[in-house]
Scaffold this active site. Structure first.
Site, PDB file in Angstrom:
ATOM      1  CB  ILE A  86      -0.825   0.066   1.146  1.00  0.00           C
ATOM      2  CG1 ILE A  86      -1.885  -1.119   1.417  1.00  0.00           C
ATOM      3  CG2 ILE A  86      -1.902   1.385   0.882  1.00  0.00           C
ATOM      4  CD1 ILE A  86      -2.192  -1.457   2.514  1.00  0.00           C
ATOM      5  CB  CYS A  87       1.283   3.696  -2.003  1.00  0.00           C
ATOM      6  SG  CYS A  87       2.459   5.216  -2.252  1.00  0.00           S
TER       7      CYS A  87
END
Length: 187
Positions: A86-87
Site C-alpha cells: 500500500i502506498c
C-alpha cells in the site's frame, strides 16, 4: 518491550470494543506481532460489498516505526500493487511519510479504508491503473467492481487465490507436514 506490549494490548481492546466503521482487526493467536484485519468496502465506492483481508505486521520498535500492512485479498487500486503493498503516507516515516507514534492500528486501518474510497492517482504504485482512473474513470470503476465481485465478495471461495499471510504460510506448511507424517504412519 513492556510499553509496546501494554500499548498493543490496549489497542486490541479498543479494536474489539469500539472498532472503526467497516474495520475489524485481531491478533494471530497470542502473538501481538502479526494481526489479521478485514475492511468492508464503503457502500458508496466501487468496493461496495467486498470484504478485504489484510496482514498487519507490528515491528519491535512500534509505535516509533509504523506497522507493515498489505492486502491479502486482490484489489484493483492505483495505490495498492499486485503484492498487496500500500502506498499511503501514514505507513511511512518522515520526511517522505507522515507516521507518528500518536497513530495506532485503528487510525491506520481507517486511513486505508478512506484510501480505498478516494484513491490518490498522483502517488501511485500502479501507474497504469492511476492513468485509467484519471483518463477513463468508468473503465477503472468497472474493473474495480469486477475484481471486488471476483475476489472480495466470495471470500471463502476465493481464499486460495489470495496470498497467504506469513503466519498462514507457517500454519499451512505445518499442516502439510502433519498430513505427510500421517500418510507415512498409515502405510
Amino acid at each position: 518491550m513492556a510499553r509496546r506490549l501494554g500499548r498493543l494490548t490496549r489497542e486490541c481492546q479498543q479494536l474489539r470494543e469500539s472498532p472503526p466503521a467497516g474495520v475489524s482487526c485481531w491478533p494471530e493467536g497470542d502473538n501481538l506481532d502479526v494481526f489479521t484485519a478485514e475492511i468492508v468496502g464503503d457502500e458508496d465506492s466501487v468496493y461496495s460489498g467486498g470484504m478485504f483481508r489484510l496482514e498487519v505486521e507490528v515491528p519491535e520498535r512500534y509505535p516509533f516505526l509504523p506497522p507493515k500492512i498489505r492486502f491479502l485479498t486482490k484489489i484493483y487500486h492505483p495505490n495498492i500493487d499486485s503484492a498487496g503493498r500500500i502506498c499511503l503516507d501514514i505507513l511511512k516515516l518522515p520526511p517522505s511519510g507522515s507516521w507518528r507514534p500518536a497513530h495506532n492500528l485503528a487510525s491506520v486501518l481507517s486511513s486505508i479504508r478512506l484510501l480505498m474510497s478516494d484513491p490518490n492517482p498522483n502517488d501511485p504504485l500502479m501507474t497504469e491503473i492511476a492513468e485509467e482512473y484519471q483518463l477513463q474513470k468508468s473503465q477503472y470503476e468497472s474493473t474495480a467492481r469486477d475484481w471486488t465481485v471476483k475476489y472480495a465478495k466470495n471470500f471463502v471461495v476465493n481464499k486460495q487465490d489470495e496470498p497467504q499471510s506469513s503466519a498462514g504460510k507457517r500454519k499451512a506448511e505445518s499442516d502439510s507436514d502433519d498430513e505427510a507424517r500421517e500418510k507415512k504412519v498409515k502405510t
